[in-house]
Scaffold this motif. Structure first.
Motif, PDB file in Angstrom:
ATOM      1  N   GLY A 201       9.246   0.707  -6.907  1.00 60.97           N
ATOM      2  CA  GLY A 201       8.352   1.837  -6.660  1.00 60.97           C
ATOM      3  C   GLY A 201       9.110   3.136  -6.509  1.00 60.97           C
TER       4      GLY A 201
ATOM      5  N   LEU B 186       1.784  12.280   2.801  1.00 61.57           N
ATOM      6  CA  LEU B 186       1.909  12.308   1.350  1.00 61.57           C
ATOM      7  C   LEU B 186       0.624  12.827   0.703  1.00 61.57           C
ATOM      8  CD1 LEU B 186       4.405  11.449  -0.117  1.00 61.57           C
ATOM      9  CD2 LEU B 186       3.355   9.279  -0.632  1.00 61.57           C
TER      10      LEU B 186
ATOM     11  N   VAL C 191       1.771   8.000   4.876  1.00 61.32           N
ATOM     12  CA  VAL C 191       0.784   8.019   3.799  1.00 61.32           C
ATOM     13  C   VAL C 191      -0.086   9.277   3.868  1.00 61.32           C
ATOM     14  CG1 VAL C 191      -1.254   6.835   2.939  1.00 61.32           C
ATOM     15  CG2 VAL C 191       0.774   5.542   3.478  1.00 61.32           C
TER      16      VAL C 191
ATOM     17  N   VAL D  78       3.572   4.091   9.435  1.00 59.75           N
ATOM     18  CA  VAL D  78       3.496   4.091   7.980  1.00 59.75           C
ATOM     19  C   VAL D  78       2.237   4.811   7.490  1.00 59.75           C
ATOM     20  CG1 VAL D  78       3.320   2.655   5.938  1.00 59.75           C
ATOM     21  CG2 VAL D  78       4.855   2.010   7.757  1.00 59.75           C
ATOM     22  N   TYR D  79       1.076   4.418   8.012  1.00 58.31           N
ATOM     23  CA  TYR D  79      -0.161   5.008   7.492  1.00 58.31           C
ATOM     24  C   TYR D  79      -0.374   6.415   8.035  1.00 58.31           C
ATOM     25  CZ  TYR D  79      -2.159   1.124   4.934  1.00 58.31           C
ATOM     26  OH  TYR D  79      -2.417   0.185   4.008  1.00 58.31           O
TER      27      TYR D  79
ATOM     28  N   VAL E  59       0.724   4.072  -2.922  1.00 52.98           N
ATOM     29  CA  VAL E  59       0.431   5.492  -2.703  1.00 52.98           C
ATOM     30  C   VAL E  59       1.515   6.366  -3.317  1.00 52.98           C
ATOM     31  CG1 VAL E  59       0.289   7.262  -0.934  1.00 52.98           C
ATOM     32  CG2 VAL E  59      -1.000   5.181  -0.696  1.00 52.98           C
ATOM     33  N   ALA E  60       2.783   5.961  -3.128  1.00 52.51           N
ATOM     34  CA  ALA E  60       3.872   6.786  -3.660  1.00 52.51           C
ATOM     35  C   ALA E  60       3.773   6.895  -5.175  1.00 52.51           C
ATOM     36  CB  ALA E  60       5.218   6.187  -3.243  1.00 52.51           C
ATOM     37  N   VAL E  61       3.614   5.762  -5.857  1.00 55.14           N
ATOM     38  CA  VAL E  61       3.560   5.781  -7.321  1.00 55.14           C
ATOM     39  C   VAL E  61       2.268   6.454  -7.798  1.00 55.14           C
ATOM     40  CG1 VAL E  61       3.531   4.354  -9.372  1.00 55.14           C
ATOM     41  CG2 VAL E  61       5.031   3.776  -7.514  1.00 55.14           C
TER      42      VAL E  61
ATOM     43  N   LEU F 279       8.881   9.620 -12.522  1.00 57.65           N
ATOM     44  CA  LEU F 279       7.729  10.492 -12.764  1.00 57.65           C
ATOM     45  C   LEU F 279       8.004  11.897 -12.237  1.00 57.65           C
ATOM     46  CD1 LEU F 279       4.927   8.000 -11.883  1.00 57.65           C
ATOM     47  CD2 LEU F 279       5.222   9.108 -14.063  1.00 57.65           C
TER      48      LEU F 279
ATOM     49  N   ALA G 162       0.827  -1.207   0.000  1.00 59.07           N
ATOM     50  CA  ALA G 162       0.000   0.000   0.000  1.00 59.07           C
ATOM     51  C   ALA G 162       0.860   1.255   0.000  1.00 59.07           C
ATOM     52  CB  ALA G 162      -0.922  -0.009   1.210  1.00 59.07           C
ATOM     53  N   ALA G 163       1.980   1.220   0.742  1.00 58.19           N
ATOM     54  CA  ALA G 163       2.851   2.397   0.767  1.00 58.19           C
ATOM     55  C   ALA G 163       3.430   2.668  -0.611  1.00 58.19           C
ATOM     56  CB  ALA G 163       3.973   2.188   1.794  1.00 58.19           C
ATOM     57  N   VAL G 164       3.893   1.592  -1.290  1.00 61.46           N
ATOM     58  CA  VAL G 164       4.445   1.761  -2.641  1.00 61.46           C
ATOM     59  C   VAL G 164       3.362   2.263  -3.591  1.00 61.46           C
ATOM     60  CG1 VAL G 164       5.476   0.554  -4.573  1.00 61.46           C
ATOM     61  CG2 VAL G 164       6.202   0.023  -2.273  1.00 61.46           C
TER      62      VAL G 164
ATOM     63  N   ALA H   5       8.603   6.285  -8.988  1.00 60.11           N
ATOM     64  CA  ALA H   5       8.156   7.587  -8.485  1.00 60.11           C
ATOM     65  C   ALA H   5       9.183   8.666  -8.804  1.00 60.11           C
ATOM     66  CB  ALA H   5       7.918   7.508  -6.980  1.00 60.11           C
TER      67      ALA H   5
ATOM     68  N   LEU I 271       0.438   8.757  -6.342  1.00 56.20           N
ATOM     69  CA  LEU I 271       0.444  10.208  -6.191  1.00 56.20           C
ATOM     70  C   LEU I 271       1.413  10.863  -7.164  1.00 56.20           C
ATOM     71  CD1 LEU I 271       0.053  10.592  -2.360  1.00 56.20           C
ATOM     72  CD2 LEU I 271      -1.624  10.934  -4.127  1.00 56.20           C
ATOM     73  N   ALA I 272       2.518  10.164  -7.504  1.00 59.38           N
ATOM     74  CA  ALA I 272       3.417  10.705  -8.531  1.00 59.38           C
ATOM     75  C   ALA I 272       2.688  10.789  -9.870  1.00 59.38           C
ATOM     76  CB  ALA I 272       4.661   9.830  -8.647  1.00 59.38           C
TER      77      ALA I 272
ATOM     78  N   VAL J 149       0.445  16.310  -1.450  1.00 58.37           N
ATOM     79  CA  VAL J 149       0.028  16.380  -2.851  1.00 58.37           C
ATOM     80  C   VAL J 149      -1.166  17.310  -3.017  1.00 58.37           C
ATOM     81  CG1 VAL J 149      -0.964  15.035  -4.741  1.00 58.37           C
ATOM     82  CG2 VAL J 149       0.999  14.195  -3.533  1.00 58.37           C
TER      83      VAL J 149
END
Lengths: 102, 208
Positions: free
Chosen positions: B162, B72, B69, B64-65, A75-77, B169, A71-73, B166, A79-80, B76
């Motif tokens: 990942g 983040l 998250v 983490v969450y 979200v990162a990708v 991008l 899930a963390a990966v 990222a 949102l990019a 954004v």
């Protein structure tokens, strides 16, 4: 088994998952759709941990650990991609980017 | 250890707040408020994990969450700023009706399965007594690095992929194409090199 019954946790997980799924279907903002996906993942995590306690096994918690990693990966990708999409189209509406053509 | 009646009370309070905050994520018009509702929801789930005797998962959930998250998401949203302009259409649109029906069907199906069927499956040997003796982190760590070693390695590879994705991008964002019009033709390498210097300066001013 002492403590709160496992079925309550499972029902709570089902309710949270449903709220997340309805959110994915209803909302048009990509950011909020991603948040609702996170809600659904968390609901499944809760189910995993509840069953892990019920069955006295740690496999459920290991699964939750890997779900959190993925899930963390995600979200990162995601949102990019959202930032890049916003730069290209100046929008975050899922309905406006429904075509595959760049 | 908390007494059992208090545990039930705590469960109901936390579950109510979790459901309300999940509804807040879906219903709020402002994406920032949605992100804050999400933060509350994640924290409540961490409390539930503590009730379920999964202390390590609860800590990971918070770090983490609730930590990475949500930050983040807020970052954004602040960066784009434009996502709040999406019009929220009125109630009782066809989309909403379909979603409500689908949600009701999903919830009733899953709920009836939970209500009717007994929980079966292979029982493990990690009873609360074992956990109290060894500690959940130690038992979990031993399991993770022996039985699930390959999965740990694959998770590392996934995180690397990942990260690279990222970064790639984000670099395109920083390079700044000459025109950000939709449907602009693909750049030739020389045009990319030309635009690099021009595109970087305003970015740095903004980011500084």
């Amino acid at each position: 088994m002492p403590g709160v019954p496992t079925a309550w946790f499972l029902l709570l997980g089902a309710i949270l998952f449903t709220i997340g799924a309805v959110g994915v279907l209803v909302r048009r903002n990509v950011l909020i759709v991603l948040m609702c996906v996170e809600l659904m993942l968390n609901a499944v995590n809760l189910t995993f941990v509840a069953l892990s306690r019920e069955l006295s096994s740690l496999t459920g918690q290991i699964f939750v650990f890997f779900v959190i990693v993925v899930a963390a990966v995600e979200v990162a990708v995601g949102l990019a991609i959202l930032v890049e999409l916003n730069r290209l189209r100046q929008t975050a509406d899922v309905d406006e980017v429904s075509e595959l053509k760049g | 250890m908390i007494p059992e009646s208090l545990q039930s009370l705590l469960f109901w309070v936390v579950a109510t707040v979790a459901v309300l905050s999940a509804g807040g994520v879906v219903l709020n018009r402002n994406a920032i408020y949605s992100a804050l509702s999400l933060l509350v929801n994640f924290t409540m789930l961490a409390v539930l994990y503590l009730l379920l005797n999964a202390q390590f998962i609860a800590m990971v959930q918070v770090i983490v969450y609730a930590g990475a998250v949500v930050v983040l998401f807020v970052f954004v949203e602040m960066l784009l700023g434009a996502t709040g302009r999406i019009q929220v259409t009125g109630w009782l649109t066809p989309r909403l009706i379909v979603a409500a029906v689908a949600g009701f069907l999903l919830l009733s199906t899953v709920g009836s399965v939970v209500y009717e069927s007994a929980i079966g499956g292979m029982r493990g040997n990690v009873t609360p007594e074992v956990l109290a003796r060894a500690g959940v982190v130690q038992v979990l760590g031993i399991t993770l690095y022996t039985d699930y070693l390959l999965a740990v390695q694959l998770a590392g590879v996934l995180m690397l992929v990942g990260l690279v994705g990222a970064l790639q991008l984000g670099q395109q964002w920083q390079r700044g194409r000459p025109s950000s019009l939709p449907g602009s033709p693909a750049r030739s390498p020389s045009a990319a090199a030309e635009s690099t210097g021009r595109g970087n300066t305003p970015m740095r001013e903004n980011g500084g």
